[in-house]
Design a protein around this motif. Structure first.
Motif, PDB file in Angstrom:
ATOM      1  N   ALA A   2       0.836  -1.211   0.000  1.00 25.67           N
ATOM      2  CA  ALA A   2       0.000   0.000   0.000  1.00 25.67           C
ATOM      3  C   ALA A   2       0.867   1.256   0.000  1.00 25.67           C
ATOM      4  CB  ALA A   2      -0.924  -0.023   1.220  1.00 25.67           C
ATOM      5  N   GLN A   3       1.967   1.230   0.766  1.00 24.42           N
ATOM      6  CA  GLN A   3       2.867   2.390   0.776  1.00 24.42           C
ATOM      7  C   GLN A   3       3.506   2.602  -0.589  1.00 24.42           C
ATOM      8  OE1 GLN A   3       5.623   1.828   3.980  1.00 24.42           O
ATOM      9  NE2 GLN A   3       4.072   2.003   5.585  1.00 24.42           N
ATOM     10  N   ARG A   4       3.931   1.497  -1.229  1.00 17.60           N
ATOM     11  CA  ARG A   4       4.563   1.631  -2.551  1.00 17.60           C
ATOM     12  C   ARG A   4       3.559   2.141  -3.582  1.00 17.60           C
ATOM     13  NH1 ARG A   4       6.737  -3.471  -1.236  1.00 17.60           N
ATOM     14  NH2 ARG A   4       5.419  -4.497  -2.787  1.00 17.60           N
ATOM     15  N   VAL A   5       2.322   1.641  -3.517  1.00 17.25           N
ATOM     16  CA  VAL A   5       1.295   2.097  -4.461  1.00 17.25           C
ATOM     17  C   VAL A   5       1.003   3.575  -4.267  1.00 17.25           C
ATOM     18  CG1 VAL A   5      -1.146   1.864  -5.085  1.00 17.25           C
ATOM     19  CG2 VAL A   5       0.250  -0.174  -4.754  1.00 17.25           C
ATOM     20  N   HIS A   6       0.897   3.998  -2.993  1.00 20.14           N
ATOM     21  CA  HIS A   6       0.624   5.413  -2.727  1.00 20.14           C
ATOM     22  C   HIS A   6       1.754   6.293  -3.239  1.00 20.14           C
ATOM     23  CE1 HIS A   6       0.525   9.110  -0.163  1.00 20.14           C
ATOM     24  NE2 HIS A   6      -0.753   9.048  -0.528  1.00 20.14           N
ATOM     25  N   GLN A   7       3.009   5.860  -3.008  1.00 25.68           N
ATOM     26  CA  GLN A   7       4.147   6.641  -3.506  1.00 25.68           C
ATOM     27  C   GLN A   7       4.134   6.721  -5.035  1.00 25.68           C
ATOM     28  OE1 GLN A   7       7.378   4.520  -1.737  1.00 25.68           O
ATOM     29  NE2 GLN A   7       7.101   5.453   0.289  1.00 25.68           N
ATOM     30  N   ALA A   8       3.793   5.604  -5.688  1.00 26.73           N
ATOM     31  CA  ALA A   8       3.738   5.613  -7.153  1.00 26.73           C
ATOM     32  C   ALA A   8       2.637   6.546  -7.653  1.00 26.73           C
ATOM     33  CB  ALA A   8       3.493   4.189  -7.668  1.00 26.73           C
ATOM     34  N   MET A   9       1.500   6.551  -6.952  1.00 28.53           N
ATOM     35  CA  MET A   9       0.403   7.433  -7.360  1.00 28.53           C
ATOM     36  C   MET A   9       0.772   8.895  -7.162  1.00 28.53           C
ATOM     37  SD  MET A   9      -2.758   5.206  -5.805  1.00 28.53           S
ATOM     38  CE  MET A   9      -4.005   6.410  -6.183  1.00 28.53           C
ATOM     39  N   VAL A  10       1.473   9.203  -6.062  1.00 22.26           N
ATOM     40  CA  VAL A  10       1.910  10.587  -5.826  1.00 22.26           C
ATOM     41  C   VAL A  10       2.890  11.024  -6.905  1.00 22.26           C
ATOM     42  CG1 VAL A  10       3.197  12.070  -4.243  1.00 22.26           C
ATOM     43  CG2 VAL A  10       1.476  10.498  -3.347  1.00 22.26           C
TER      44      VAL A  10
END
Length: 252
Positions: free
Chosen positions: A201-209
Protein backbone atom coordinates in the motif's frame (compact mmCIF):
# COMPACT_ATOMS: atom_id res chain seq x y z
CA UNK A 1 -12.20 -13.51 -4.66
CA UNK A 2 -14.59 -11.53 -6.89
CA UNK A 3 -15.48 -13.71 -9.87
CA UNK A 4 -18.11 -11.46 -11.55
CA UNK A 5 -19.94 -14.53 -12.84
CA UNK A 6 -23.01 -12.60 -14.07
CA UNK A 7 -21.33 -9.33 -15.04
CA UNK A 8 -21.20 -9.84 -18.79
CA UNK A 9 -24.19 -10.64 -20.99
CA UNK A 10 -26.57 -9.28 -23.61
CA UNK A 11 -29.89 -9.21 -21.79
CA UNK A 12 -32.23 -6.21 -21.37
CA UNK A 13 -31.02 -5.89 -17.76
CA UNK A 14 -27.35 -5.87 -18.81
CA UNK A 15 -28.09 -3.04 -21.26
CA UNK A 16 -29.79 -0.88 -18.60
CA UNK A 17 -28.07 2.22 -17.28
CA UNK A 18 -26.10 1.17 -14.13
CA UNK A 19 -27.34 4.18 -12.18
CA UNK A 20 -30.96 3.15 -12.72
CA UNK A 21 -30.18 -0.38 -11.59
CA UNK A 22 -28.46 0.81 -8.41
CA UNK A 23 -31.29 3.20 -7.48
CA UNK A 24 -34.00 0.60 -8.10
CA UNK A 25 -32.07 -2.08 -6.20
CA UNK A 26 -31.73 0.18 -3.16
CA UNK A 27 -35.38 1.31 -3.16
CA UNK A 28 -36.62 -2.22 -3.78
CA UNK A 29 -34.47 -3.61 -0.94
CA UNK A 30 -35.64 -0.95 1.53
CA UNK A 31 -39.33 -1.34 0.65
CA UNK A 32 -39.10 -5.13 0.80
CA UNK A 33 -37.21 -5.08 4.11
CA UNK A 34 -39.83 -2.91 5.85
CA UNK A 35 -42.79 -4.84 4.42
CA UNK A 36 -44.70 -6.97 6.92
CA UNK A 37 -47.60 -8.22 4.86
CA UNK A 38 -47.55 -11.42 2.83
CA UNK A 39 -49.16 -9.97 -0.35
CA UNK A 40 -46.42 -7.31 -0.42
CA UNK A 41 -43.50 -9.69 0.13
CA UNK A 42 -44.88 -12.23 -2.36
CA UNK A 43 -45.21 -9.44 -4.92
CA UNK A 44 -41.60 -8.42 -4.19
CA UNK A 45 -40.51 -12.02 -4.74
CA UNK A 46 -42.46 -12.09 -8.01
CA UNK A 47 -40.72 -8.90 -9.20
CA UNK A 48 -37.31 -10.31 -8.27
CA UNK A 49 -37.96 -13.58 -10.13
CA UNK A 50 -39.06 -11.60 -13.20
CA UNK A 51 -35.82 -9.59 -13.07
CA UNK A 52 -33.76 -12.79 -12.88
CA UNK A 53 -35.64 -14.11 -15.92
CA UNK A 54 -35.08 -10.89 -17.87
CA UNK A 55 -31.38 -10.83 -16.98
CA UNK A 56 -30.93 -14.32 -18.55
CA UNK A 57 -28.32 -15.38 -16.01
CA UNK A 58 -27.66 -19.10 -15.35
CA UNK A 59 -30.44 -20.34 -13.08
CA UNK A 60 -28.29 -23.11 -11.62
CA UNK A 61 -25.68 -20.64 -10.34
CA UNK A 62 -28.42 -18.41 -8.94
CA UNK A 63 -29.86 -21.37 -7.03
CA UNK A 64 -26.43 -22.14 -5.57
CA UNK A 65 -26.22 -18.61 -4.19
CA UNK A 66 -29.75 -18.84 -2.85
CA UNK A 67 -28.85 -22.10 -1.12
CA UNK A 68 -26.02 -20.32 0.72
CA UNK A 69 -28.37 -17.58 1.91
CA UNK A 70 -31.09 -20.00 2.94
CA UNK A 71 -28.52 -21.98 4.90
CA UNK A 72 -28.32 -18.98 7.20
CA UNK A 73 -32.11 -18.57 7.20
CA UNK A 74 -32.39 -22.19 8.33
CA UNK A 75 -30.81 -21.25 11.67
CA UNK A 76 -33.57 -18.69 12.16
CA UNK A 77 -36.17 -21.41 11.61
CA UNK A 78 -34.39 -23.61 14.17
CA UNK A 79 -34.48 -20.94 16.88
CA UNK A 80 -37.11 -18.23 16.36
CA UNK A 81 -40.41 -20.21 16.34
CA UNK A 82 -39.49 -21.87 19.65
CA UNK A 83 -38.35 -18.73 21.43
CA UNK A 84 -40.90 -16.19 20.13
CA UNK A 85 -43.83 -15.73 22.48
CA UNK A 86 -47.33 -16.06 21.06
CA UNK A 87 -50.12 -18.47 20.24
CA UNK A 88 -48.96 -22.13 20.39
CA UNK A 89 -49.14 -23.65 16.91
CA UNK A 90 -46.64 -26.53 16.84
CA UNK A 91 -45.44 -28.89 19.56
CA UNK A 92 -42.44 -31.22 19.33
CA UNK A 93 -41.70 -32.86 22.69
CA UNK A 94 -40.99 -30.11 25.23
CA UNK A 95 -40.68 -27.48 22.48
CA UNK A 96 -43.70 -25.34 21.59
CA UNK A 97 -43.56 -23.21 18.46
CA UNK A 98 -45.63 -20.02 18.31
CA UNK A 99 -47.75 -18.97 15.35
CA UNK A 100 -46.25 -15.48 15.43
CA UNK A 101 -42.72 -16.92 15.35
CA UNK A 102 -43.51 -19.10 12.34
CA UNK A 103 -45.10 -16.15 10.55
CA UNK A 104 -42.05 -14.00 11.24
CA UNK A 105 -39.70 -16.72 9.94
CA UNK A 106 -41.76 -17.05 6.76
CA UNK A 107 -41.61 -13.28 6.20
CA UNK A 108 -37.84 -13.23 6.74
CA UNK A 109 -37.37 -16.13 4.31
CA UNK A 110 -39.45 -14.57 1.51
CA UNK A 111 -37.97 -11.10 1.98
CA UNK A 112 -34.36 -12.27 2.08
CA UNK A 113 -34.82 -14.37 -1.08
CA UNK A 114 -36.53 -11.49 -2.90
CA UNK A 115 -33.77 -9.03 -1.98
CA UNK A 116 -30.97 -11.42 -2.91
CA UNK A 117 -32.58 -12.23 -6.27
CA UNK A 118 -33.03 -8.53 -7.04
CA UNK A 119 -29.42 -7.74 -6.13
CA UNK A 120 -28.13 -10.66 -8.21
CA UNK A 121 -30.14 -9.60 -11.26
CA UNK A 122 -29.45 -5.85 -10.98
CA UNK A 123 -26.09 -5.35 -9.24
CA UNK A 124 -24.08 -8.48 -9.99
CA UNK A 125 -24.86 -8.09 -13.71
CA UNK A 126 -22.38 -5.22 -13.91
CA UNK A 127 -18.59 -5.21 -13.32
CA UNK A 128 -17.43 -3.86 -9.97
CA UNK A 129 -15.61 -1.01 -11.72
CA UNK A 130 -18.86 0.01 -13.46
CA UNK A 131 -20.63 -0.11 -10.09
CA UNK A 132 -18.01 2.29 -8.72
CA UNK A 133 -18.52 4.69 -11.63
CA UNK A 134 -22.30 4.53 -11.14
CA UNK A 135 -21.97 5.30 -7.42
CA UNK A 136 -19.71 8.23 -8.29
CA UNK A 137 -22.31 9.64 -10.69
CA UNK A 138 -24.99 9.18 -8.01
CA UNK A 139 -22.98 11.58 -5.81
CA UNK A 140 -21.99 9.08 -3.14
CA UNK A 141 -19.03 10.17 -0.94
CA UNK A 142 -15.82 9.99 -2.95
CA UNK A 143 -13.96 8.11 -0.21
CA UNK A 144 -16.48 5.26 -0.25
CA UNK A 145 -16.23 4.98 -4.03
CA UNK A 146 -12.42 5.06 -3.95
CA UNK A 147 -12.39 2.44 -1.19
CA UNK A 148 -14.58 0.14 -3.30
CA UNK A 149 -12.48 0.59 -6.47
CA UNK A 150 -9.12 0.23 -4.72
CA UNK A 151 -10.29 -2.85 -2.81
CA UNK A 152 -11.49 -4.40 -6.06
CA UNK A 153 -8.19 -3.52 -7.78
CA UNK A 154 -5.87 -4.92 -5.10
CA UNK A 155 -7.78 -7.79 -3.57
CA UNK A 156 -6.38 -9.95 -6.36
CA UNK A 157 -2.85 -8.83 -5.49
CA UNK A 158 -3.36 -9.75 -1.84
CA UNK A 159 -4.72 -13.14 -2.91
CA UNK A 160 -1.54 -13.68 -4.96
CA UNK A 161 0.57 -12.80 -1.91
CA UNK A 162 -1.39 -15.34 0.13
CA UNK A 163 -0.82 -18.03 -2.48
CA UNK A 164 2.94 -17.34 -2.41
CA UNK A 165 3.07 -17.62 1.38
CA UNK A 166 0.99 -20.81 1.37
CA UNK A 167 3.24 -22.30 -1.34
CA UNK A 168 6.34 -21.45 0.71
CA UNK A 169 4.81 -23.22 3.70
CA UNK A 170 4.05 -26.33 1.64
CA UNK A 171 7.63 -26.36 0.28
CA UNK A 172 8.75 -26.55 3.92
CA UNK A 173 6.64 -29.72 4.33
CA UNK A 174 3.83 -27.97 6.19
CA UNK A 175 0.69 -30.11 6.40
CA UNK A 176 -2.45 -28.55 7.92
CA UNK A 177 -3.98 -30.34 10.88
CA UNK A 178 -5.87 -29.76 14.11
CA UNK A 179 -2.83 -29.02 16.25
CA UNK A 180 -1.02 -26.06 17.79
CA UNK A 181 1.67 -26.00 15.08
CA UNK A 182 -1.00 -25.49 12.39
CA UNK A 183 -2.67 -22.67 14.32
CA UNK A 184 0.68 -20.92 14.84
CA UNK A 185 1.60 -21.33 11.17
CA UNK A 186 -1.67 -19.80 9.97
CA UNK A 187 -1.33 -16.97 12.51
CA UNK A 188 2.16 -16.19 11.16
CA UNK A 189 0.82 -16.44 7.60
CA UNK A 190 -1.99 -13.96 8.25
CA UNK A 191 0.36 -11.61 10.10
CA UNK A 192 2.86 -11.72 7.23
CA UNK A 193 0.02 -11.08 4.80
CA UNK A 194 -0.87 -7.87 6.67
CA UNK A 195 2.78 -6.79 6.67
CA UNK A 196 3.12 -7.34 2.92
CA UNK A 197 -0.22 -5.63 2.22
CA UNK A 198 0.88 -2.60 4.25
CA UNK A 199 4.23 -2.40 2.44
CA UNK A 200 2.53 -2.69 -0.95
CA UNK A 201 0.00 0.00 0.00
CA UNK A 202 2.87 2.39 0.78
CA UNK A 203 4.56 1.63 -2.55
CA UNK A 204 1.30 2.10 -4.46
CA UNK A 205 0.62 5.41 -2.73
CA UNK A 206 4.15 6.64 -3.51
CA UNK A 207 3.74 5.61 -7.15
CA UNK A 208 0.40 7.43 -7.36
CA UNK A 209 1.91 10.59 -5.83
CA UNK A 210 4.75 10.44 -8.37
CA UNK A 211 2.07 10.41 -11.11
CA UNK A 212 0.41 13.56 -9.73
CA UNK A 213 -2.27 12.02 -7.51
CA UNK A 214 -3.78 14.78 -5.34
CA UNK A 215 -6.36 12.81 -3.36
CA UNK A 216 -8.99 12.63 -6.08
CA UNK A 217 -9.82 10.30 -8.96
CA UNK A 218 -11.35 11.75 -12.10
CA UNK A 219 -14.06 9.57 -13.56
CA UNK A 220 -13.68 9.29 -17.34
CA UNK A 221 -16.67 6.98 -17.75
CA UNK A 222 -19.85 8.84 -18.72
CA UNK A 223 -23.38 7.41 -18.73
CA UNK A 224 -26.29 8.53 -20.90
CA UNK A 225 -29.96 7.68 -20.44
CA UNK A 226 -31.53 6.06 -23.50
CA UNK A 227 -35.23 5.78 -24.38
CA UNK A 228 -35.23 2.18 -23.19
CA UNK A 229 -33.84 3.33 -19.82
CA UNK A 230 -36.71 5.79 -19.43
CA UNK A 231 -39.22 3.03 -20.24
CA UNK A 232 -37.59 0.71 -17.74
CA UNK A 233 -37.53 3.51 -15.19
CA UNK A 234 -41.27 4.05 -15.54
CA UNK A 235 -41.90 0.31 -15.25
CA UNK A 236 -39.72 0.02 -12.16
CA UNK A 237 -41.42 3.03 -10.56
CA UNK A 238 -44.82 1.42 -11.14
CA UNK A 239 -43.55 -1.79 -9.54
CA UNK A 240 -42.27 0.08 -6.48
CA UNK A 241 -45.54 2.01 -6.14
CA UNK A 242 -47.50 -1.24 -6.35
CA UNK A 243 -45.22 -2.81 -3.74
CA UNK A 244 -45.62 0.17 -1.42
CA UNK A 245 -49.38 0.18 -2.02
CA UNK A 246 -49.73 -3.45 -0.99
CA UNK A 247 -47.94 -2.65 2.25
CA UNK A 248 -49.77 0.65 2.72
CA UNK A 249 -53.15 -1.12 2.63
CA UNK A 250 -52.14 -2.84 5.86
CA UNK A 251 -51.43 0.50 7.53
CA UNK A 252 -54.89 1.95 6.94
Amino acid sequence: MISETFAFGDSPVHRLDPRLRVVFAVLFSVLTAISNRFPAVFFALFLAVCLVGLSRIPVKKVLVRLALVNGLVLFIWLVLPWTYEGTPALEIGPLVGSLEGIRLCALITIKSNAIILALISLISTMPVATLGYALHHLRLPDKLVYLLLMTYRYIFVIETEYQQLARAARVRCFTPGTNLHTYKTYAYLVGMLFVRASARAQRVHQAMVCRGFAGRFYCLHEFAFKKSDWRWGVGMAVGLIALGGLEWVLII
